[in-house]
Design an enzyme around this catalytic site. Structure first.
Site, PDB file in Angstrom:
ATOM      1  N   ASP A 149      -4.365  -9.647   3.417  1.00  0.00           N
ATOM      2  CA  ASP A 149      -4.534 -10.516   4.580  1.00  0.00           C
ATOM      3  C   ASP A 149      -5.625 -11.556   4.316  1.00  0.00           C
ATOM      4  O   ASP A 149      -6.817 -11.266   4.406  1.00  0.00           O
ATOM      5  CB  ASP A 149      -4.872  -9.684   5.826  1.00  0.00           C
ATOM      6  CG  ASP A 149      -4.789 -10.507   7.110  1.00  0.00           C
ATOM      7  OD1 ASP A 149      -4.666 -11.746   7.020  1.00  0.00           O
ATOM      8  OD2 ASP A 149      -4.847  -9.906   8.196  1.00  0.00           O
ATOM      9  N   LYS A 162     -15.318 -16.264  10.381  1.00  0.00           N
ATOM     10  CA  LYS A 162     -15.588 -15.270  11.424  1.00  0.00           C
ATOM     11  C   LYS A 162     -16.210 -13.989  10.863  1.00  0.00           C
ATOM     12  O   LYS A 162     -15.821 -13.499   9.815  1.00  0.00           O
ATOM     13  CB  LYS A 162     -14.307 -14.984  12.188  1.00  0.00           C
ATOM     14  CG  LYS A 162     -14.041 -16.109  13.195  1.00  0.00           C
ATOM     15  CD  LYS A 162     -12.901 -15.806  14.098  1.00  0.00           C
ATOM     16  CE  LYS A 162     -11.631 -16.377  13.557  1.00  0.00           C
ATOM     17  NZ  LYS A 162     -11.559 -17.827  13.619  1.00  0.00           N
ATOM     18  N   SER A 214      -6.416 -15.557   5.436  1.00  0.00           N
ATOM     19  CA  SER A 214      -5.969 -16.600   6.357  1.00  0.00           C
ATOM     20  C   SER A 214      -5.425 -17.821   5.617  1.00  0.00           C
ATOM     21  O   SER A 214      -5.972 -18.258   4.598  1.00  0.00           O
ATOM     22  CB  SER A 214      -7.135 -17.043   7.237  1.00  0.00           C
ATOM     23  OG  SER A 214      -6.743 -18.138   8.038  1.00  0.00           O
ATOM     24  N   ALA A 215      -4.355 -18.381   6.167  1.00  0.00           N
ATOM     25  CA  ALA A 215      -3.778 -19.622   5.627  1.00  0.00           C
ATOM     26  C   ALA A 215      -4.754 -20.791   5.777  1.00  0.00           C
ATOM     27  O   ALA A 215      -4.573 -21.829   5.138  1.00  0.00           O
ATOM     28  CB  ALA A 215      -2.469 -19.941   6.343  1.00  0.00           C
ATOM     29  N   ASP A 216      -5.795 -20.603   6.599  1.00  0.00           N
ATOM     30  CA  ASP A 216      -6.807 -21.668   6.739  1.00  0.00           C
ATOM     31  C   ASP A 216      -7.365 -22.076   5.374  1.00  0.00           C
ATOM     32  O   ASP A 216      -7.585 -23.251   5.107  1.00  0.00           O
ATOM     33  CB  ASP A 216      -7.989 -21.202   7.603  1.00  0.00           C
ATOM     34  CG  ASP A 216      -7.651 -21.109   9.081  1.00  0.00           C
ATOM     35  OD1 ASP A 216      -6.529 -21.477   9.475  1.00  0.00           O
ATOM     36  OD2 ASP A 216      -8.527 -20.647   9.842  1.00  0.00           O
ATOM     37  N   LYS A 275       0.770 -18.700  18.643  1.00  0.00           N
ATOM     38  CA  LYS A 275      -0.322 -19.098  17.752  1.00  0.00           C
ATOM     39  C   LYS A 275       0.325 -19.699  16.504  1.00  0.00           C
ATOM     40  O   LYS A 275       1.115 -19.032  15.843  1.00  0.00           O
ATOM     41  CB  LYS A 275      -1.149 -17.859  17.405  1.00  0.00           C
ATOM     42  CG  LYS A 275      -2.220 -18.081  16.340  1.00  0.00           C
ATOM     43  CD  LYS A 275      -3.036 -16.807  16.132  1.00  0.00           C
ATOM     44  CE  LYS A 275      -3.864 -16.899  14.862  1.00  0.00           C
ATOM     45  NZ  LYS A 275      -4.608 -15.663  14.583  1.00  0.00           N
ATOM     46  N   VAL A 333      -6.758 -23.552  12.719  1.00  0.00           N
ATOM     47  CA  VAL A 333      -7.373 -24.544  11.836  1.00  0.00           C
ATOM     48  C   VAL A 333      -6.327 -25.111  10.872  1.00  0.00           C
ATOM     49  O   VAL A 333      -6.215 -26.332  10.700  1.00  0.00           O
ATOM     50  CB  VAL A 333      -8.550 -23.923  11.053  1.00  0.00           C
ATOM     51  CG1 VAL A 333      -9.037 -24.873   9.965  1.00  0.00           C
ATOM     52  CG2 VAL A 333      -9.690 -23.573  12.005  1.00  0.00           C
ATOM     53  N   GLU A 373      -9.047 -27.843  17.642  1.00  0.00           N
ATOM     54  CA  GLU A 373      -7.883 -26.947  17.637  1.00  0.00           C
ATOM     55  C   GLU A 373      -7.654 -26.343  19.024  1.00  0.00           C
ATOM     56  O   GLU A 373      -8.586 -26.228  19.824  1.00  0.00           O
ATOM     57  CB  GLU A 373      -8.076 -25.830  16.619  1.00  0.00           C
ATOM     58  CG  GLU A 373      -9.347 -25.026  16.846  1.00  0.00           C
ATOM     59  CD  GLU A 373      -9.205 -23.576  16.446  1.00  0.00           C
ATOM     60  OE1 GLU A 373      -8.186 -22.951  16.791  1.00  0.00           O
ATOM     61  OE2 GLU A 373     -10.136 -23.058  15.804  1.00  0.00           O
TER      62      GLU A 373
HETATM   63  N1  PSU Z   1     -12.821 -20.320  15.897  1.00  0.00           N
HETATM   64  C1  PSU Z   1     -13.240 -19.569  16.945  1.00  0.00           C
HETATM   65  N2  PSU Z   1     -12.323 -18.685  17.483  1.00  0.00           N
HETATM   66  C2  PSU Z   1     -11.020 -18.576  17.006  1.00  0.00           C
HETATM   67  C3  PSU Z   1     -10.589 -19.395  15.902  1.00  0.00           C
HETATM   68  C4  PSU Z   1     -11.549 -20.242  15.382  1.00  0.00           C
HETATM   69  O1  PSU Z   1     -14.396 -19.654  17.376  1.00  0.00           O
HETATM   70  O2  PSU Z   1     -10.234 -17.776  17.531  1.00  0.00           O
HETATM   71  C5  PSU Z   1      -9.143 -19.296  15.368  1.00  0.00           C
HETATM   72  C6  PSU Z   1      -8.805 -20.511  14.549  1.00  0.00           C
HETATM   73  O3  PSU Z   1      -7.643 -21.062  15.107  1.00  0.00           O
HETATM   74  C7  PSU Z   1      -8.561 -19.994  13.145  1.00  0.00           C
HETATM   75  C8  PSU Z   1      -7.938 -18.670  13.450  1.00  0.00           C
HETATM   76  O4  PSU Z   1      -7.728 -20.843  12.414  1.00  0.00           O
HETATM   77  O5  PSU Z   1      -8.828 -18.183  14.494  1.00  0.00           O
HETATM   78  C9  PSU Z   1      -7.809 -17.776  12.236  1.00  0.00           C
HETATM   79  O6  PSU Z   1      -6.766 -16.870  12.456  1.00  0.00           O
HETATM   80  P1  PSU Z   1      -6.120 -16.018  11.242  1.00  0.00           P
HETATM   81  O7  PSU Z   1      -7.215 -15.138  10.767  1.00  0.00           O
HETATM   82  O8  PSU Z   1      -4.977 -15.257  11.876  1.00  0.00           O
HETATM   83  O9  PSU Z   1      -5.640 -17.004  10.217  1.00  0.00           O
HETATM   84 MN    MN Z   2      -4.053 -13.126   8.656  1.00  0.00          MN
END
Ligand code: PSU
Ligand code: MN
Length: 316
Positions: free
Chosen positions: A138, A159, A140-142, A86, A106, A25
């Site tokens: 909240d 994370k 994530s769409a992941d 993003k 992702v 990614e």
């Molecule tokens: N892995 C990392 N650092 C990051 C990410 C992944 O080590 O910043 C990113 C990825 O792109 C993941 C995103 O899809 O953070 C998640 O963001 P959100 O919580 O807004 O969906």
């Molecule tokens: Mn989010």
């Protein structure tokens, strides 16, 4: 296939010859890590993939074209981060239509990888259920994208800034196969330990490749393959928790919302740990790229899963 999907020559050749390909990614480069570590990490991930005998395919959107396989100068552009949006999967159509440039998360990356015929990707930590999601919703769409897209994702769990027990529950609800790579515990991104038990584990790339094959043969999403941060770079869980609670208060005070939340928290933790979290992030990204490549090589050596059955004609 989208006419805007541009696959690099190297990746096309690898896909045609049955060489293992690992999608990477670009959001982690553009938004997840500061310069110059972001650029170094991107190149080290690519090197790790190549050293294991596979071909890296970094994915992103450049001036509206959906790209699979970025050149070094394009990676530089993402590393500078200026004017780079993003993009989760749902954002990609807008970026493409408006000729924009975006690092794909992702969710965005696996949607595009699947279209290109790539079956595995590597990242650091996936997005998941945020702490306090019972109020903010909240999530994530992941998670949903992994559940409906047959692309294996190698990560160090979700994370640390997230609510990990809720994230694991959600993965279960969504039917995502989750397997520990040489671990029986869901890793906590910057730290190896979460205390959360995994039901399935594998010890070798060939075993992981077999799980990917069977998952895809069943038409399931993922699987999510998780491995802990390299031991010498992992952060102490108690210390990490303290810095995360502070970062969360700070984010709330500043009124951070939407897709800015994750990058904001990662930056705040990096500051509070004096950069130790950045070193952990870099180390785990490289380790995950290597493991994904080792699995991709084994996937290329075993027969691919049968194509899913064609859609049934609509009843008259
Ligand atoms: N892995 C990392 N650092 C990051 C990410 C992944 O080590 O910043 C990113 C990825 O792109 C993941 C995103 O899809 O953070 C998640 O963001 P959100 O919580 O807004 O969906
Ligand atoms: Mn989010």
């Amino acid at each position: 296939m989208s006419p805007d999907l541009v696959v690099s020559r190297e990746v096309t050749a690898a896909l045609n010859s049955g060489t293992g390909v690992v999608a990477l990614e670009s959001s982690v480069i553009a938004h997840g890590l500061p310069a110059p570590v972001n650029r170094e990490a991107a190149l080290e991930m690519e090197q790790a993939v190549r050293a294991a005998g596979a071909v890296p395919a970094m994915i992103g959107v450049i001036d509206g074209s959906i790209r699979v396989g970025l050149s070094a100068s394009e990676i530089d552009r993402f590393s500078r981060g200026e004017g780079i949006s993003k993009a989760g999967a749902r954002d990609v159509p807008f970026l493409a239509a408006a000729k924009g440039t975006a690092g794909t998360t992702v969710s965005g990356t696996i949607r595009i990888a699947a279209l290109a015929g790539i079956r595995i990707m590597a990242t650091g930590g996936i997005g998941g259920v945020h702490r306090g999601a019972e109020n903010t919703f909240d999530v994530s769409a992941d998670l949903r994208e992994i559940s409906r897209t047959s692309v294996a994702v190698v990560s160090s769990g979700a994370k640390s800034v997230l609510d990990l027990p809720k994230t694991l529950e959600m993965l279960e609800s969504l039917g995502v196969p989750v397997v520990g790579f040489r671990t029986g515990e869901f890793p906590a991104f910057y730290s190896a330990r979460s205390g959360l038990h995994l039901e399935h584990r594998v010890e070798t790339p060939i075993e992981a490749a077999a799980v990917v094959r069977e998952s895809h043969a069943l038409g399931l999403g993922g699987p999510l393959i998780v491995q802990p941060v390299p031991e010498d770079k992992g952060l102490d869980p108690a210390w990490l928790e303290e810095t995360i609670s502070e970062a969360l208060l700070y984010a709330e005070r500043e009124g951070i919302r939407g897709n800015a939340v994750t990058p904001f928290l990662l930056r705040a933790v990096a500051e509070a740990t004096g950069g130790a979290s950045i070193e952990a992030n870099r180390a785990l990204l490289i380790a995950n790229a290597r493991t994904a490549a080792e699995i991709a090589v084994k996937m290329a050596a075993i027969s691919p899963p049968p194509a899913p059955p064609p859609p049934r004609p609509a009843p008259r």
